[in-house]
Write a protein that holds these residues in place. Structure first.
Motif, short mmCIF file in Angstrom:
data_model
loop_
_atom_site.label_atom_id
_atom_site.label_comp_id
_atom_site.label_asym_id
_atom_site.label_seq_id
_atom_site.Cartn_x
_atom_site.Cartn_y
_atom_site.Cartn_z
N GLY A 93 0.81 -1.21 0.00
CA GLY A 93 0.00 0.00 0.00
C GLY A 93 0.84 1.26 0.00
O GLY A 93 0.57 2.20 -0.76
N VAL A 94 1.86 1.30 0.85
CA VAL A 94 2.75 2.47 0.89
C VAL A 94 3.47 2.63 -0.44
O VAL A 94 3.57 3.73 -1.00
CB VAL A 94 3.76 2.35 2.05
N THR A 95 3.96 1.51 -0.99
CA THR A 95 4.66 1.56 -2.27
C THR A 95 3.76 2.05 -3.39
O THR A 95 4.12 2.92 -4.18
CB THR A 95 5.21 0.16 -2.64
N ALA A 96 2.54 1.49 -3.45
CA ALA A 96 1.61 1.88 -4.52
C ALA A 96 1.16 3.33 -4.35
O ALA A 96 0.96 4.04 -5.35
CB ALA A 96 0.40 0.95 -4.51
N ALA A 97 1.01 3.79 -3.10
CA ALA A 97 0.59 5.18 -2.88
C ALA A 97 1.66 6.15 -3.36
O ALA A 97 1.35 7.16 -4.01
CB ALA A 97 0.30 5.40 -1.40
N VAL A 98 2.92 5.85 -3.05
CA VAL A 98 4.01 6.72 -3.50
C VAL A 98 4.11 6.68 -5.02
O VAL A 98 4.31 7.72 -5.68
CB VAL A 98 5.35 6.27 -2.85
N MET A 99 3.96 5.49 -5.62
CA MET A 99 3.99 5.39 -7.09
C MET A 99 2.84 6.16 -7.71
O MET A 99 3.00 6.81 -8.74
CB MET A 99 3.93 3.92 -7.50
N ARG A 100 1.66 6.07 -7.08
CA ARG A 100 0.47 6.75 -7.63
C ARG A 100 0.67 8.26 -7.65
O ARG A 100 0.16 8.95 -8.53
CB ARG A 100 -0.73 6.38 -6.77
N MET A 101 1.40 8.79 -6.69
CA MET A 101 1.61 10.23 -6.60
C MET A 101 2.87 10.68 -7.34
O MET A 101 3.21 11.86 -7.31
CB MET A 101 1.70 10.63 -5.12
N SER A 102 3.54 9.73 -7.96
CA SER A 102 4.77 10.05 -8.69
C SER A 102 4.47 10.86 -9.94
O SER A 102 3.40 10.72 -10.56
CB SER A 102 5.51 8.75 -9.06
N GLY A 103 5.43 11.67 -10.33
CA GLY A 103 5.30 12.43 -11.57
C GLY A 103 5.59 11.59 -12.80
O GLY A 103 5.33 12.02 -13.93
N ASN A 104 6.12 10.39 -12.58
CA ASN A 104 6.40 9.47 -13.68
C ASN A 104 5.09 8.83 -14.13
O ASN A 104 4.46 8.10 -13.36
CB ASN A 104 7.40 8.41 -13.22
N PRO A 105 4.65 9.04 -15.36
CA PRO A 105 3.36 8.49 -15.80
C PRO A 105 3.31 6.97 -15.81
O PRO A 105 2.25 6.38 -15.61
CB PRO A 105 3.17 9.08 -17.20
N VAL A 106 4.45 6.32 -16.05
CA VAL A 106 4.48 4.86 -16.05
C VAL A 106 4.25 4.33 -14.64
O VAL A 106 3.43 3.43 -14.42
CB VAL A 106 5.82 4.34 -16.62
N MET A 107 4.97 4.89 -13.67
CA MET A 107 4.82 4.46 -12.28
C MET A 107 3.40 4.73 -11.79
O MET A 107 2.77 3.88 -11.16
CB MET A 107 5.83 5.20 -11.39
N SER A 108 2.91 5.91 -12.09
CA SER A 108 1.56 6.28 -11.66
C SER A 108 0.51 5.38 -12.32
O SER A 108 -0.45 4.95 -11.68
CB SER A 108 1.29 7.75 -12.00
N GLY A 109 0.70 5.08 -13.60
CA GLY A 109 -0.25 4.24 -14.32
C GLY A 109 -0.27 2.81 -13.82
O GLY A 109 -1.34 2.21 -13.68
N VAL A 110 0.92 2.27 -13.52
CA VAL A 110 0.99 0.90 -12.99
C VAL A 110 0.31 0.82 -11.64
O VAL A 110 -0.43 -0.14 -11.35
CB VAL A 110 2.46 0.44 -12.90
N ALA A 111 0.54 1.82 -10.78
CA ALA A 111 -0.10 1.83 -9.46
C ALA A 111 -1.61 1.94 -9.59
O ALA A 111 -2.37 1.25 -8.88
CB ALA A 111 0.44 3.00 -8.63
N TRP A 112 -2.08 2.79 -10.50
CA TRP A 112 -3.53 2.92 -10.71
C TRP A 112 -4.13 1.61 -11.21
O TRP A 112 -5.20 1.19 -10.76
CB TRP A 112 -3.81 4.02 -11.73
N LEU A 113 -3.43 0.92 -12.13
CA LEU A 113 -3.92 -0.36 -12.66
C LEU A 113 -4.01 -1.41 -11.57
O LEU A 113 -4.99 -2.17 -11.48
CB LEU A 113 -3.00 -0.83 -13.79
N TYR A 114 -2.98 -1.45 -10.71
CA TYR A 114 -2.98 -2.41 -9.59
C TYR A 114 -4.17 -2.17 -8.65
O TYR A 114 -4.89 -3.11 -8.29
CB TYR A 114 -1.66 -2.27 -8.83
N ILE A 115 -4.39 -0.91 -8.30
CA ILE A 115 -5.50 -0.58 -7.40
C ILE A 115 -6.84 -0.90 -8.06
O ILE A 115 -7.75 -1.46 -7.43
CB ILE A 115 -5.42 0.90 -6.99
N TRP A 116 -6.96 -0.59 -9.33
CA TRP A 116 -8.22 -0.80 -10.05
C TRP A 116 -8.57 -2.28 -10.12
O TRP A 116 -9.71 -2.67 -9.86
CB TRP A 116 -8.09 -0.22 -11.45
N ILE A 117 -7.59 -3.12 -10.43
CA ILE A 117 -7.86 -4.55 -10.60
C ILE A 117 -8.20 -5.21 -9.26
O ILE A 117 -9.20 -5.92 -9.13
CB ILE A 117 -6.66 -5.26 -11.26
N PHE A 118 -7.36 -4.97 -8.25
CA PHE A 118 -7.51 -5.71 -7.01
C PHE A 118 -8.60 -5.15 -6.10
O PHE A 118 -9.10 -5.86 -5.22
CB PHE A 118 -6.17 -5.79 -6.27
#
Length: 308
Positions: A93-118
């Motif tokens: 959760g902490v990892t995905a939250a930091v990735m979601r708030m990242s300015g990197n669109p790839v990191m942010s997109g992967v975190a959003w996809l993970y949250i959306w699926i699970f």
């Protein structure tokens, strides 16, 4: 406090003349509806209790298996898988939250996809997918997948990864609750982004993160009952094994309820004191402890205003 007013008859004032002012005596208004509703509620509870007591339930069987060694072992496994899954969920959760708030669109997109699926699929489906992973990957790490994905591993991955998706949103909300000026000030002091997150943002965000995290763990204790579908020997599977043999279904289900109530009660108390600890820096008056509430209300049915 709702009151009625009784006027005192006029009398002569200090100078012998009638006083234009009337002393007021406040009399609390009796709320009889509260007593009636309380009697009705108690009556309903008594009727439910009598229905269960007089039903076709052999309570001696419930008492017999309440502290059965196998069922207590199942309760221990429930506690273990809940704690382990929650730890995994917190890390993810902490990892995905930091990735979601990242300015990197790839990191942010992967975190959003993970949250959306699970978050969008049922836990029981995810557990079954992990349990049947050999149908997709016959081997893992050079071994038979069925030997790698044991009931414990399937339960841990299914519960922990699912919990991580929920924790990601909780942690993100906590991080965003910290004023941006705190981050700007830490950068002005020469701190890196990682140091700012660890030393400044996360400690302050804990006040927002802790309450929903405690609720998530209480929910995890109950959700772990779904691990029986992957044959993990938690309390629900142990109870099923017993009532499959003796057919005392309701009696054994009450045993399972007892152990879930014990576990959730213990951790609910722990959650209360943890929240109270993190509230010290933001609240002048800490909420009363359960013992203080009991002591204050044990012999009184009075409202906060003092009316009956």
């Amino acid at each position: 406090m709702t009151t009625s007013v009784d006027k005192v008859p006029e009398g002569p004032g200090p100078s012998g003349t009638a006083s234009p002012h009337h002393p007021i005596r406040a009399v609390p208004v009796r709320h009889y509806g509260r007593w009636v509703s309380a009697v009705v509620v108690v009556g309903v509870l008594a009727a439910l209790g009598a229905a269960f007591a007089g039903g076709k339930i052999t309570w001696s069987t419930t008492r017999e298996f309440l502290f059965n060694a196998d069922i207590m072992a199942g309760a221990g496994n429930t506690l273990f898988i809940s704690v382990a899954s929650m730890v995994l969920g917190l890390v993810l959760g902490v990892t995905a939250a930091v990735m979601r708030m990242s300015g990197n669109p790839v990191m942010s997109g992967v975190a959003w996809l993970y949250i959306w699926i699970f978050r969008g699929t049922p836990v029981i489906v995810q557990l079954l997918i992990w349990w049947n992973l050999a149908l997709v990957f016959p081997t893992m790490f050079g071994q038979d997948t069925n030997k790698v994905i044991t009931p414990l591993v399937a339960a841990l991955l299914g519960l922990g990864i699912n919990e991580g998706a929920y924790m990601a949103e909780i942690v993100r909300a906590g991080i965003q609750s910290v004023d941006e000026g705190q981050t700007e000030a830490s950068h002005a002091l020469g701190m890196s982004k990682g140091q700012t997150m660890r030393r400044i943002v996360l400690p302050q965000a804990m006040r927002v993160i802790v309450p929903p995290t405690g609720n998530e763990f209480i929910n995890m204790l109950k959700t772990s009952s779904l691990a029986f579908v992957v044959t993990y020997p938690e309390v629900m599977l142990k109870v099923q094994d017993v009532y499959t043999n003796n057919l005392a279904v309701m009696e054994l289900l009450f045993v399972a309820c007892f152990w879930y109530l014990v576990l959730t009660t213990v951790f609910s108390i722990g959650q209360f004191y943890l929240e109270r600890r993190y509230a010290r820096g933001s609240s002048r008056n800490l909420p009363p402890t359960p013992l203080q509430k009991i002591k204050a209300n044990m012999f009184s049915l009075r409202t906060p205003g003092g009316a009956l």
